[in-house]
Design an enzyme around this catalytic site. Structure first.
Site, PDB file in Angstrom:
ATOM      1  N   LYS A 254       1.032  -9.821  -6.567  1.00 36.22           N
ATOM      2  CA  LYS A 254       1.562 -10.883  -6.239  1.00 36.22           C
ATOM      3  C   LYS A 254       3.043 -10.673  -6.070  1.00 36.22           C
ATOM      4  CE  LYS A 254      -0.978 -14.104  -9.122  1.00 36.22           C
ATOM      5  NZ  LYS A 254      -1.078 -15.044 -10.191  1.00 36.22           N
ATOM      6  N   ARG A 255       3.448  -9.362  -6.461  1.00 43.60           N
ATOM      7  CA  ARG A 255       4.864  -9.213  -6.506  1.00 43.60           C
ATOM      8  C   ARG A 255       5.182  -8.742  -4.992  1.00 43.60           C
ATOM      9  NH1 ARG A 255       4.556  -6.423 -11.438  1.00 43.60           N
ATOM     10  NH2 ARG A 255       3.465  -8.325 -12.097  1.00 43.60           N
TER      11      ARG A 255
END
Ligand code: GLU
Length: 478
Positions: A254-255
């Site tokens: 998600k980063r």
């Protein structure tokens, strides 16, 4: 089968990412296919990390994708409220039930104590699990802690020696043994329920029939099943869909900014292409079909065609989808999309070129573009007059020759005429085609490779072509 009701239950702790959007798409598709309801529920039990702006962004991005819900925080519905932070009283009544049945107990352990226990378990090579220590406190010991003002959390006591059998619609029969589960918190010490608890209460009260969610939630499911049993509620059918992996088969992080839907929106991807692509991540359409539009996105969706693995996010595939949509789209609709994306600039190009030429150019540009962003950039290059002059003598000679030929050219400005004359001029000029044509193309669009020249010249119009060549020669062509 009763009415199909599915839900997407995002936590508003970040922007909508590909994994979330895929979950939403699957649930939406199933509900639409079965003419049921699709519910949007905001799971904001993590008060610290939940942000209003993320909730708004998630709603906006889902709408952009073309996913519309029947019930949700913004539009209400018969089973509201649809934000967990507003359902406190509902949860309390179910907590009370568990207390009455003696199925939960107060836990006074501090975060530090729990962390220490966790680390020790890991050191011994064991899966960390709550020891159940507080379960064994006597009422006297509990009282002492209460008197110190310690607010307990409430844990569900895992029954011993039980098997939990889950008939997962994707993974088949999955068996969990309670000896591997630890007593888990249902209500935190601040009075806020945990995800597992709130999710069960909500799915049951909202009459959710199917829960399609990422495989990463499979480990939560036995806890949830125990709660359904304890509260005498009917569980939904579960379908745990394969996690989306990147090209290296690693979990999509998600980063990485580029997994957010916003990234794709800003890069000029079409929501239609993305929605279609998402429905092929861990699911396949019949007969290997790839491009699926409109109602077929859900009429052709099927739980049976969700796979256990193979949800690989490949940016090159998404590019292909987007490119295909851009190529096939009705030109007026494409114009609309471009204006939405590129704003006033696109309107200015149209004004400058005139309607007819604008569409010709749009057609030309879309053939060599993957995204709307690329199209706008190309349009800008094609329309603007570059001041970067030719230094090379040979190139200058070619341009001079072209300029005078074009100025003398008085046949109609059409593809066929231009094509014939270009060939003629190239021969007359004495320069080889490999030199002649690239110089012309470069003078017009700043690249030696690109669209067919006859089409490009027609789309730009004589005036613009002359203007561009002159600018490349400096001194207005003199
Ligand atoms: N709020 C959870 C999440 O965002 C939902 C999980 C579920 O679908 O049960 O991951």
């Amino acid at each position: 089968m009763g009415r199909v009701r599915t839900r997407f239950a995002p936590s508003p702790t970040g922007f909508l990412h590909l994994g979330g959007a895929r979950t939403a798409a699957f649930n939406w598709a199933l509900a639409r296919k079965e003419k049921g309801d699709f519910i949007l529920r905001i799971e904001d039990t993590d008060r610290e990390r939940s942000k209003k702006q993320f909730e708004e962004a998630i709603l906006e991005d889902l709408r952009w994708l073309g996913i519309e819900w029947d019930e949700g925080p913004d539009r209400g519905g018969p089973y509201g409220p649809y934000r967990q932070s507003e359902r406190g009283e509902i949860y309390q009544s179910f907590i009370a039930q568990l207390r009455t049945k003696n199925l939960i107990y107060p836990c006074y352990c501090t975060v530090e104590e729990l962390e220490k226990e966790r680390k020790e378990a890991l050191k011994r090579g064991k899966a960390p699990r709550y020891s159940g220590r507080c379960f064994f406190l006597s009422s006297e010991e509990r009282k002492q802690r209460e008197e110190k003002g310690i607010k307990p959390s409430w844990r569900f006591r895992i029954p011993e020696g039980k098997e939990i059998v889950l008939e997962d619609l994707v993974r088949g029969k999955v068996v969990f043994h309670t000896s591997f589960l630890g007593d888990f918190v249902v209500l935190k010490s601040d009075g806020i329920p945990t995800y597992n608890f709130a999710c069960v209460v909500d799915d049951a009260l909202m009459n959710i029939s199917h829960v399609l969610r990422g495989e990463e939630h499979l480990s939560n499911t036995p806890y949830q099943v125990l709660l359904y049993q304890a509260l005498e509620l009917t569980p939904p059918l579960f379908a745990h869909v394969p996690i989306i992996l990147d090209e290296e088969r690693a979990k999509l992080s998600k980063r990485r900014g580029e997994v957010n839907l916003r990234f794709f929106k800003e890069e000029g991807f079409l929501p239609e292409a993305i929605l279609n692509y998402l429905l092929t991540l861990g699911h396949s359409f019949p007969e290997g079909r790839e491009i699926i539009e409109g109602e077929e996105l859900y009429t052709l969706f099927s739980l049976e065609r969700i796979s256990k693995g193979g949800a690989i996010f490949d940016p090159a595939r998404l590019n292909w989808w987007n490119k295909t949509y851009i190529h096939r789209m009705d030109i007026k609709k494409l114009e609309e999309k471009l204006i939405q994306w590129g704003g006033e600039k696109v309107k200015e190009f149209k004004e400058e070129l005139g309607e007819e030429r604008f569409y010709l150019l749009l057609d030309l540009v879309r053939e060599e573009s993957i995204t709307l962003k690329e199209m706008v950039e190309k349009l800008r290059d094609y329309v603007s007059v570059k001041e970067e002059k030719v230094e090379d003598e040979t190139q200058l000679k070619i341009l001079k020759f072209l300029l005078s030929s074009l100025e003398r050219f008085n046949a109609s400005w059409e593809e066929k005429e231009i094509k014939e004359n270009l060939r003629l001029w190239q021969k007359e000029s004495g320069f080889p085609p490999s030199l002649f044509y690239p110089v012309l193309r470069w003078s017009l669009i700043g690249r030696e490779e690109g669209p067919e020249l006859d089409r490009l010249l027609v789309a730009l119009g004589k005036e613009k072509v002359l203007e561009k060549i002159k600018a490349r020669m400096g001194n207005n062509g003199n």
